[in-house]
Design an enzyme around this catalytic site. Structure first.
Site, short mmCIF file in Angstrom:
data_model
loop_
_atom_site.label_atom_id
_atom_site.label_comp_id
_atom_site.label_asym_id
_atom_site.label_seq_id
_atom_site.Cartn_x
_atom_site.Cartn_y
_atom_site.Cartn_z
N HIS A 430 80.81 31.67 31.46
CA HIS A 430 81.04 31.68 33.15
C HIS A 430 79.73 31.79 33.27
CE1 HIS A 430 83.33 33.91 36.28
NE2 HIS A 430 81.40 34.61 36.46
N GLU A 431 78.67 32.45 33.23
CA GLU A 431 77.58 32.36 34.02
C GLU A 431 77.24 31.27 34.44
OE1 GLU A 431 76.38 35.69 35.98
OE2 GLU A 431 78.32 36.12 34.43
N HIS A 434 78.13 28.63 37.02
CA HIS A 434 77.77 29.19 38.09
C HIS A 434 76.85 27.84 38.46
CE1 HIS A 434 79.77 32.18 39.37
NE2 HIS A 434 80.22 33.22 38.42
ZN LIG Z 1 81.06 34.57 38.45
#
Ligand SMILES: [Zn+2]
Ligand SMILES: *[C@@H]1O[C@H](CO)[C@@H](O)[C@H](O)[C@H]1NC(C)=O
Ligand SMILES: *[C@@H]1O[C@H](CO)[C@@H](O)[C@H](O)[C@H]1NC(C)=O
Ligand SMILES: *[C@@H]1O[C@H](CO)[C@@H](O)[C@H](O)[C@H]1NC(C)=O
Ligand SMILES: *[C@@H]1O[C@H](CO)[C@@H](O)[C@H](O)[C@H]1NC(C)=O
Ligand SMILES: CC(=O)N[C@H]1CO[C@H](CO)[C@@H](O)[C@@H]1O
Ligand SMILES: CC(=O)N[C@H]1CO[C@H](CO)[C@@H](O)[C@@H]1O
Length: 634
Positions: A430-431, A434
């Protein structure tokens, strides 16, 4: 006591606080790009070798070697005496004789002027060469300096190139001896070399030629020197320039980690993975030295939470094997090296995966060195594990191309002992995503393009969507529901599981108008849910590739990841849901020519982003569950 839902990650644009310094880069091999390199030429009609009378003293291997010399020298019009067989053998499995040749001049090898001739039944079936034309031989410069002292000078130049400069007193200790090599040529043995340059204090030198990019022959000293992690075969010209350089040492690396199909410690065991780097995305591997430092990621712990990172703690491995104990009944600080190794692994995995799908150097990805010469360098990910600046969360800051992004993974305190979010793949993925969505949307030079309400929300959504795609496997079905953060949080960090069931996850487009859907992670949940529908729609139609890394664009999961990234590149700065959907549809049209268009429309329409849906930041959102007319008949 009510535990609030932690807000995973703001993709904040970086304030100018990141220390900027020199990133040590490993010395690169040097190989002149030769003009006359036409690659392997297949002879569909195998060419009979010209009849040279077999000398009865020769065995057939030697006969074929001589015939190959004759064949290649005729083909490129150079005298046979300028061609030498360097190696030849008959492959017992195929019956093919492989003859390797090198071009010579003044009885010295032109090290990179080589050829190979493949022979079956006395006929050449294929061949290749990088020989210099005859004209170059005429023009070739002769050696001016041949003394042992000039070999010493060349060694000094090589040392400088390798960033291990020798002082004049170092050089005073160095001695040279002339020895004869097997071919009757002269070799020089160099001794008394400082061990920082040569492991056992010695090196071999001999005179040779290198063909350069304008087909000229450059007289050089060839110097072979062995170090702890390198074994250099170098060619240094008279001006002290290293014109060719190869490393015989192929770096091997291995990591004891939860592999990418094991989501977290709840899901399986760690395994020792050898050389997991993808050769296209990370041609020189992941770890470039003895630490969890590489071209894509620098991983370290950061218990005090500060902004410095270069000198932070990292595990050290001289052998390239990163394997550390992990006792989950103890606090995370006891297994920090295992945690750093895992974070290094998952970041590199994300680098390679996204590279394969088009988050390349040119597109603005995260690398210290851009091997292609495109895109800005010096921006590997700074990945901090057990970062002391927070708990129960994680985050990723994405400055523009050419500046290091920073990932901070926190310890989670929902359990005893605490848990380490670096061990949970969906959170790290998820990170990292980004970074991908921020760099690709609006171009790599602009990091402000997912900073409005809807677009910031979609930033969260893409991050969940890619984490979901990475963990899906062939035993999952459209009935599979996914929750995020299960390992560290012990329950879903989102409101609803990602699901193709409207009952399990009721999210639709108009949720965006609800007062409790103003925060980016809530908005992101709606977007990621739409993408989850699209993912399963594509997989249902096209099947699922076992591994995303094969980038099999006939399979649903690979198509999905590809059009997600392609869509990011197409969409405007601060896109709305409608913009992002349209960009994905356009990406599909380019990639699969509309064959998945209606499947996508149906998936979006199921969640209210149908053909008449309308809305953007600052307006209300009108949902619509219909698809274009062309999709009704299918
Ligand atoms: Zn996030
Ligand atoms: C990377 O950073 C170092 C130190 O700041 C600098 O010397 C070098 O030129 C940079 N490389 C590129 C390609 O920008
Ligand atoms: C090749 O070598 C010749 C002779 O040393 C030199 O004049 C020429 O500039 C070199 N070409 C390249 C591309 O380095
Ligand atoms: C798929 O993932 C699940 C965990 O979600 C795991 O239990 C299962 O063994 C995996 N199947 C395959 C084929 O990898
Ligand atoms: C963005 O969201 C904030 C609150 O979450 C709200 O105050 C603001 O009006 C929104 N902006 C737009 C353009 O919708
Ligand atoms: C555009 C750009 O910054 N390219 C850089 C890529 O990296 C090389 C070094 O590997 C630099 O020389 C280029 O300037
Ligand atoms: C199906 C299709 O339109 N493919 C195109 C996608 O874009 C690339 C690059 O412009 C083209 O080469 C393809 O033909």
């Amino acid at each position: 006591m009510q535990v609030s839902i932690p807000s995973l990650i703001f993709a904040a644009t970086l304030a100018a606080t990141i220390a900027h310094g020199h990133v040590s880069s490993a010395t690169k091999p040097i190989q002149p790009q030769l003009k006359n390199n036409d690659g392997l030429i297949i002879h569909p009609e195998p060419i009979p070798l010209l009849a040279i009378t077999p000398n009865s003293a020769m065995d057939s291997v030697e006969y074929l070697g001589n015939a190959a010399v004759q064949f290649i020298s005729q083909m490129v019009s150079i005298p046979q005496e300028n061609v030498r067989v360097s190696h030849q053998f008959i492959d017992a499995f195929t019956g093919i004789t492989h003859v390797h040749l090198v071009q010579t001049f003044s009885s010295m090898d032109i090290s990179n002027s080589v050829a190979n001739v493949n022979i079956r039944n006395n006929k050449v079936i294929s061949s290749s060469h990088t020989f210099a034309p005859q004209m170059s031989l005429h023009k070739a410069a002769q050696f001016v300096k041949t003394s042992g002292d000039s070999a010493k000078e060349a060694l000094g130049a090589l040392a400088k190139h390798l960033d291990i400069p020798l002082t004049s007193s170092d050089l005073d200790q160095v001695t040279v001896f002339t020895v004869n090599n097997l071919l009757g040529g002269q070799q020089i043995s160099i001794e008394g070399i400082p061990t920082k340059l040569a492991l056992d204090g010695t090196a071999m030198a001999e005179r040779a030629y290198v063909q350069n990019e304008s087909e000229q022959l450059v007289p050089v000293w060839r110097i072979v020197v062995e170090q702890q992690d390198h074994w250099w075969n170098s060619y240094v010209d008279g001006s002290g320039k290293v014109v060719r350089l190869a490393d015989w040492y192929s770096q091997s690396e291995s990591y004891l980690v939860y592999p990418h199909n094991v989501l977290s410690p709840d899901d399986g065991q760690r395994r020792l993975l050898s050389n997991p780097a993808n050769h296209v995305a990370s041609p020189r591997g992941w770890a470039t030295g003895k630490y969890t430092i590489g071209n894509n990621v620098w991983a370290q712990s950061n218990p005090n939470g500060g902004s410095s990172w270069r000198l932070n703690h990292r595990p050290k491995s001289a052998s390239g094997k990163f394997s550390y104990p992990l006792d989950l009944t103890k606090e995370p600080a006891t297994y920090v090296d295992a945690s750093i190794t895992q974070l290094f692994y998952t970041n590199n995995l994300m680098h390679d995966l996204s590279f394969i799908y088009g988050f390349t150097e040119e597109a603005g990805n995260f690398q210290d060195i851009n091997y292609s010469g495109k895109g800005l360098a010096n921006d590997s990910v700074i990945a901090n594990t057990q970062d002391g600046s927070g708990t129960d969360n994680a985050n990723f800051a994405t400055p523009p191309d050419g500046q290091h992004p920073r990932m901070r993974m926190y310890i989670w305190t929902q359990t005893t002992p605490s848990r380490d979010s670096s061990l949970e793949q969906d959170i790290v993925a998820h990170e990292y995503t980004h970074g991908i969505s921020n760099r690709l949307t609006g171009g790599a030079a602009n990091s402000d393009c997912l900073s409005a309400n809807e677009s910031g929300g979609m930033g969260e959504g893409w991050s969940d969507a890619v984490a979901n795609l990475l963990r899906l496997n062939t035993s999952h079905t459209p009935a599979t529901d996914l929750i995020l953060g299960d390992y560290v949080y012990r329950k879903n960090i989102r409101k609803y599981p990602y699901s193709t069931s409207i009952t399990t996850n009721p999210s639709t487009y108009q949720f965006l108008d609800r007062p409790d859907y103003k925060e980016v992670h809530s908005i992101g949940e709606v977007w990621a849910e739409m993408l989850y529908e699209a993912t399963w729609a594509l997989i249902t139609k096209n099947g699922m590739a076992e591994s995303l890394f094969a980038r099999d664009l006939t399979k649903g999961n690979s198509i999905m990841l590809q059009i997600l990234l392609d869509g990011m590149k197409l969409q405007p700065c601060n896109p709305s849901f409608v913009d992002a959907r349209n960009a994905i549809l356009q990406a599909e049209s380019n990639l699969t020519s509309g064959s998945n268009r209606c499947v996508l429309w149906k998936a979006f329409a199921k969640r209210g982003l149908g053909v008449n849906a309308a809305g953007k930041d600052g307006t209300t959102h009108t949902e619509d569950f219909s698809v274009p007319a062309e999709c009704l008949k299918i």
